[in-house]
Design an enzyme around this catalytic site. Structure first.
Site, PDB file in Angstrom:
ATOM      1  N   GLY A   1     -31.386 -14.084  17.098  1.00 61.31           N
ATOM      2  CA  GLY A   1     -30.702 -13.433  15.974  1.00 61.31           C
ATOM      3  C   GLY A   1     -30.762 -14.304  14.737  1.00 61.31           C
ATOM      4  O   GLY A   1     -31.567 -15.230  14.648  1.00 61.31           O
ATOM      5  N   VAL A   2     -29.888 -14.010  13.769  1.00 59.58           N
ATOM      6  CA  VAL A   2     -29.904 -14.805  12.538  1.00 59.58           C
ATOM      7  C   VAL A   2     -28.703 -15.746  12.522  1.00 59.58           C
ATOM      8  O   VAL A   2     -27.749 -15.553  13.252  1.00 59.58           O
ATOM      9  CB  VAL A   2     -29.883 -13.897  11.282  1.00 59.58           C
ATOM     10  CG1 VAL A   2     -31.231 -13.246  11.082  1.00 59.58           C
ATOM     11  CG2 VAL A   2     -28.791 -12.863  11.377  1.00 59.58           C
ATOM     12  N   GLY A   3     -28.772 -16.774  11.682  1.00 61.88           N
ATOM     13  CA  GLY A   3     -27.629 -17.662  11.498  1.00 61.88           C
ATOM     14  C   GLY A   3     -27.873 -19.047  12.057  1.00 61.88           C
ATOM     15  O   GLY A   3     -28.955 -19.384  12.544  1.00 61.88           O
ATOM     16  N   ASN A   4     -26.795 -19.802  11.951  1.00 64.31           N
ATOM     17  CA  ASN A   4     -26.810 -21.209  12.292  1.00 64.31           C
ATOM     18  C   ASN A   4     -27.180 -21.490  13.751  1.00 64.31           C
ATOM     19  O   ASN A   4     -27.956 -22.390  14.060  1.00 64.31           O
ATOM     20  CB  ASN A   4     -25.381 -21.714  12.045  1.00 64.31           C
ATOM     21  CG  ASN A   4     -25.364 -23.073  11.416  1.00 64.31           C
ATOM     22  OD1 ASN A   4     -26.406 -23.738  11.352  1.00 64.31           O
ATOM     23  ND2 ASN A   4     -24.210 -23.494  10.974  1.00 64.31           N
TER      24      ASN A   4
ATOM     25  N   GLU B   1     -36.946 -10.066  15.604  1.00 63.56           N
ATOM     26  CA  GLU B   1     -36.756  -9.274  14.404  1.00 63.56           C
ATOM     27  C   GLU B   1     -37.030 -10.073  13.146  1.00 63.56           C
ATOM     28  O   GLU B   1     -37.616  -9.591  12.192  1.00 63.56           O
ATOM     29  CB  GLU B   1     -35.269  -8.916  14.379  1.00 63.56           C
ATOM     30  CG  GLU B   1     -34.964  -7.498  14.295  1.00 63.56           C
ATOM     31  CD  GLU B   1     -33.467  -7.349  14.396  1.00 63.56           C
ATOM     32  OE1 GLU B   1     -33.041  -6.686  15.341  1.00 63.56           O
ATOM     33  OE2 GLU B   1     -32.740  -7.878  13.569  1.00 63.56           O
TER      34      GLU B   1
ATOM     35  N   ASN C   1     -20.699  -6.974   9.997  1.00 66.07           N
ATOM     36  CA  ASN C   1     -22.033  -6.659   9.482  1.00 66.07           C
ATOM     37  C   ASN C   1     -22.536  -5.361  10.096  1.00 66.07           C
ATOM     38  O   ASN C   1     -22.753  -4.374   9.430  1.00 66.07           O
ATOM     39  CB  ASN C   1     -23.019  -7.778   9.822  1.00 66.07           C
ATOM     40  CG  ASN C   1     -22.582  -9.106   9.242  1.00 66.07           C
ATOM     41  OD1 ASN C   1     -22.050  -9.152   8.140  1.00 66.07           O
ATOM     42  ND2 ASN C   1     -22.787 -10.182   9.972  1.00 66.07           N
TER      43      ASN C   1
ATOM     44  N   GLY D   1     -30.151  -5.375  15.465  1.00 71.37           N
ATOM     45  CA  GLY D   1     -31.087  -5.143  16.562  1.00 71.37           C
ATOM     46  C   GLY D   1     -30.583  -5.663  17.888  1.00 71.37           C
ATOM     47  O   GLY D   1     -31.301  -5.599  18.896  1.00 71.37           O
TER      48      GLY D   1
HETATM   49  O1  0RQ Z   1     -15.596 -15.402   9.224  1.00 68.58           O
HETATM   50  O2  0RQ Z   1     -16.604 -16.732   7.425  1.00 68.58           O
HETATM   51  O3  0RQ Z   1     -14.462 -15.476   7.076  1.00 68.58           O
HETATM   52  O4  0RQ Z   1     -14.512 -17.498   8.583  1.00 68.58           O
HETATM   53  O5  0RQ Z   1     -16.603 -13.980  11.701  1.00 68.58           O
HETATM   54  O6  0RQ Z   1     -18.610 -15.934  12.148  1.00 68.58           O
HETATM   55  O7  0RQ Z   1     -18.984 -18.085  13.288  1.00 68.58           O
HETATM   56  O8  0RQ Z   1     -19.895 -17.722  10.921  1.00 68.58           O
HETATM   57  O9  0RQ Z   1     -20.823 -16.568  12.996  1.00 68.58           O
HETATM   58  O10 0RQ Z   1     -22.536 -16.161  11.136  1.00 68.58           O
HETATM   59  O11 0RQ Z   1     -23.138 -16.575  13.564  1.00 68.58           O
HETATM   60  O12 0RQ Z   1     -22.034 -14.437  12.827  1.00 68.58           O
HETATM   61  C1  0RQ Z   1     -21.445 -11.793  15.320  1.00 68.58           C
HETATM   62  C2  0RQ Z   1     -21.025 -11.790  12.879  1.00 68.58           C
HETATM   63  C3  0RQ Z   1     -21.662 -13.912  14.045  1.00 68.58           C
HETATM   64  C4  0RQ Z   1     -23.385 -12.127  13.738  1.00 68.58           C
HETATM   65  C5  0RQ Z   1     -21.863 -12.388  14.005  1.00 68.58           C
HETATM   66  C6  0RQ Z   1     -15.374 -14.657  11.988  1.00 68.58           C
HETATM   67  C7  0RQ Z   1     -15.614 -16.088  11.530  1.00 68.58           C
HETATM   68  C8  0RQ Z   1     -16.422 -15.854  10.267  1.00 68.58           C
HETATM   69  C9  0RQ Z   1     -18.696 -15.023  11.103  1.00 68.58           C
HETATM   70  P1  0RQ Z   1     -15.273 -16.358   7.965  1.00 68.58           P
HETATM   71  P2  0RQ Z   1     -19.579 -17.186  12.274  1.00 68.58           P
HETATM   72  P3  0RQ Z   1     -22.227 -16.005  12.570  1.00 68.58           P
HETATM   73  C10 0RQ Z   1     -30.440  -9.913  14.790  1.00 68.58           C
HETATM   74  C11 0RQ Z   1     -29.295  -9.553  15.670  1.00 68.58           C
HETATM   75  C12 0RQ Z   1     -24.520  -8.691  14.980  1.00 68.58           C
HETATM   76  C13 0RQ Z   1     -25.939  -8.388  14.555  1.00 68.58           C
HETATM   77  C14 0RQ Z   1     -26.946  -9.035  15.436  1.00 68.58           C
HETATM   78  C15 0RQ Z   1     -23.719 -10.648  13.693  1.00 68.58           C
HETATM   79  C16 0RQ Z   1     -17.279 -14.652  10.634  1.00 68.58           C
HETATM   80  O13 0RQ Z   1     -24.133 -12.740  14.748  1.00 68.58           O
HETATM   81  O14 0RQ Z   1     -23.539  -9.997  12.684  1.00 68.58           O
HETATM   82  O15 0RQ Z   1     -26.687  -9.537  16.499  1.00 68.58           O
HETATM   83  N1  0RQ Z   1     -24.203 -10.091  14.843  1.00 68.58           N
HETATM   84  N2  0RQ Z   1     -28.164  -9.002  14.952  1.00 68.58           N
HETATM   85  O16 0RQ Z   1     -14.402 -16.760  11.317  1.00 68.58           O
HETATM   86  C17 0RQ Z   1     -12.498 -12.253  14.276  1.00 68.58           C
HETATM   87  C18 0RQ Z   1     -13.524 -13.107  16.200  1.00 68.58           C
HETATM   88  C19 0RQ Z   1     -14.381 -13.870  15.363  1.00 68.58           C
HETATM   89  C20 0RQ Z   1     -14.225 -13.737  13.981  1.00 68.58           C
HETATM   90  C21 0RQ Z   1     -15.859 -15.108  14.410  1.00 68.58           C
HETATM   91  N3  0RQ Z   1     -13.611 -13.169  17.510  1.00 68.58           N
HETATM   92  N4  0RQ Z   1     -12.607 -12.317  15.610  1.00 68.58           N
HETATM   93  N5  0RQ Z   1     -13.281 -12.937  13.426  1.00 68.58           N
HETATM   94  N6  0RQ Z   1     -15.160 -14.532  13.431  1.00 68.58           N
HETATM   95  N7  0RQ Z   1     -15.390 -14.726  15.597  1.00 68.58           N
HETATM   96  C22 0RQ Z   1     -30.285  -9.779  13.289  1.00 68.58           C
HETATM   97  C23 0RQ Z   1     -30.331  -8.351  12.770  1.00 68.58           C
HETATM   98  O17 0RQ Z   1     -30.140  -7.441  13.472  1.00 68.58           O
HETATM   99  C24 0RQ Z   1     -30.631  -8.074  11.381  1.00 68.58           C
END
Ligand code: 0RQ
Length: 504
Positions: A268-271, A293, A383, A387
């Protein structure tokens, strides 16, 4: 005029973004290019937002239905949302302004599997598509289009739309030409045939997008970068998660389930995704492949080091530094990097056939392995599913990754019951946090619960989870998937009321 426009007829249609935006009418459906911040139109959406503001100031309505490949940027999703120019958005976004308007109920949002959107639009569920606005990196003499830094749904939007607006972006490397593989073999049932791709590096389509020049009403020239964000070094949790994964890959090789080159990777995307690639670069693994993707910085590094031999995706999502590096060396990647339509990059048939190792981020998982990737406290959209579902359900092994807590420890990402389900317990094989890796394959629900608590939960929440599970074992109506239904979502409610999931 740009040397990128070689078709004389289309050269005569060059105009300003404002003139092009005037072709788009209120209430219509527009398919735009763009995927994870790359290859989105840079000028027409902003001109459209300006037009919407002017019309609103005169008391006139102006809102469109907007489809893309995936997320775009502040200049597109942000500007259009800010101008209240969007009635309905699908299939994915990650823009703060768009998100706020969706969560305030001002924009309808349909969160859908990325591989499904094109066929849903082809089938007419969203009504006719009036306009396609597509960024390309060049136009050939015969009118075919050189795709840009993402392919996404562009082929379908161009085919479906009554009129096409092209943005030719000279910032994109000319050496992108030859990198893409646009497959024209998809059809609607009952006319489907097997997709003849058996290795991530296979080319099965065409290098260019087809487009009838007669449908093109405007061509706009731009010279603007993609939404490249600054590179962030991996944090300790991401590195720990990545290390657990690499250790697990070693274990699976030892068990004979993966071979020395593993299986094609989706990340996926991100750190965390970047950290996984960095740990793989440091590991002994080499000559791997990716069927994914998005190409992030980590994947570019892995291609450079030989850790990855090939990568197939639908888009880039690079930091500013990596984007510059790629643009300067694009030709070098042509034989190891392929950008496809998202129908193909995420195709369930191919994901199952290739035996993908699918690694995706999540917000929370519950004791039984159900995963929420999208909804904050059950009601607010983060978000979208993106995918993740295309890959997870059909993967050889599906991994879901998250730090064990969020918001400074006030949220446990392992909860009794998830507040929204994107991936059911049936599609989730492995859950990983910085605390450890829970391999759920072959485990019953109760065995899964014990494993997840012991391995993945943060120590601050472990006793609270054990207490819930032990009482559920005593008091639950059924003991297949024990729950205390009146309490299962109380952790989320407590967070909303008190600011923490911790019990007082
Ligand atoms: O919020 O920035 O306000 O503190 O959610 O969390 O830890 O920065 O994580 O950037 O890796 O994103 C699932 C969103 C993770 C992402 C998700 C809060 C946390 C923070 C983001 P703040 P992090 P990441 C290929 C696959 C779905 C799409 C996908 C995603 C913010 O991975 O969008 O998989 N996935 N695509 O504080 C409430 C919880 C929380 C929470 C974290 N349990 N409850 N808030 N946060 N956990 C790509 C494509 O398809 C295009």
């Amino acid at each position: 005029m740009s040397s990128r426009i070689h078709h004389p007829g289309l050269r005569s249609k060059v105009m300003s973004a404002a003139e092009a935006a005037a072709f788009i009418q209120h209430g219509t459906t527009v398919g735009m290019s763009g995927f994870t911040g790359s290859g989105y139109p840079k000028a027409v959406p902003m001109a459209l937002a300006e037009r919407a503001k002017e019309l609103h100031a005169r008391g006139e309505e102006f809102r469109i239905n907007l489809h893309t490949g995936a997320s775009t940027s502040a200049e597109m999703d942000g500007a259009l949302a800010e101008a209240d120019a969007v009635a309905l958005r699908t299939p994915f976004q990650s823009d703060p302004t768009m998100r706020a308007k969706i969560n305030a109920g001002a924009i309808e949002y349909i969160d859908t599997h990325l591989s499904h959107l094109a066929q849903t639009v082809w089938n007419g569920f969203y009504g006719p598509m009036t306009t396609a606005v597509i960024e390309v990196s060049g136009i050939r003499e015969d009118g075919r289009l050189v795709p840009s830094s993402s392919v996404g749904n562009n082929k379908s939007w161009i085919d479906l739309a009554d009129q096409v607006i092209l943005e030719v972006n000279s910032w994109q490397s000319e050496d992108l030409e030859g990198l893409h593989d646009v497959y024209y073999g998809t059809a609607l049932p009952p006319h489907r045939t097997p997709i003849m791709l058996t290795h991530p590096a296979d080319r099965i389509g065409e290098t260019y997008l087809r487009c009838d020049p007669a449908k093109v009403v405007a061509v706009v020239e731009t010279h603007a970068p993609d939404r490249n964000s600054a590179f962030k070094p991996a944090d300790a949790d991401s590195i720990a998660i990545a290390q657990h994964l690499v250790e697990f890959f070693e274990h699976e090789v030892a068990q004979g389930r993966y071979d020395e080159r593993l299986l094609p990777l989706q990340s996926g995307v991100g750190n965390i995704a970047n950290a996984v690639m960095s740990e793989l670069v440091k590991s002994r693994f080499t000559g791997l492949s990716a069927f994914t993707e998005v190409v992030q910085d980590g994947m570019l590094d892995a291609l450079d080091s030989g850790t990855l031999a090939t990568a197939s995706a639908t888009a880039f999502s690079l930091s500013t530094e990596a984007a510059e590096r790629f643009n300067d060396n694009a030709a070098k990647y042509r034989d190891k990097l392929i950008l496809r339509t998202q129908e193909i990059s995420n195709h369930p048939e191919l994901v199952r056939r290739l035996g993908i190792l699918a690694m995706n981020g999540m917000l929370e998982a519950d004791l039984y392995g159900n995963v929420n990737s999208t909804h904050l406290m059950g009601t607010k959209m983060m978000n979208g599913l993106g995918g993740s579902g295309d890959f997870a359900r059909n993967a050889f092994t599906s991994f879901f990754l998250t730090p064990s807590t969020a918001k400074g420890g006030d949220i446990s990402c392992i909860v009794p019951m998830v507040s929204h389900v994107d991936h059911t317990e049936h599609d989730v094989h492995v859950v990983v946090t910085e605390q450890g890796l829970a391999d759920l394959r072959g485990l019953s629900p109760k065995q899964r619960a014990r494993t997840i608590i012991d391995t993945c939960a943060h120590p601050d929440y472990r006793e609270q989870l054990r207490d819930y599970f032990d009482r559920a074992m005593r008091e639950s109506d059924g003991l297949h998937t024990p729950h205390l239904l009146g309490e299962a979502l109380s952790w989320h409610q407590r967070f909303l009321e008190t600011g923490t999931m911790r019990q007082g």
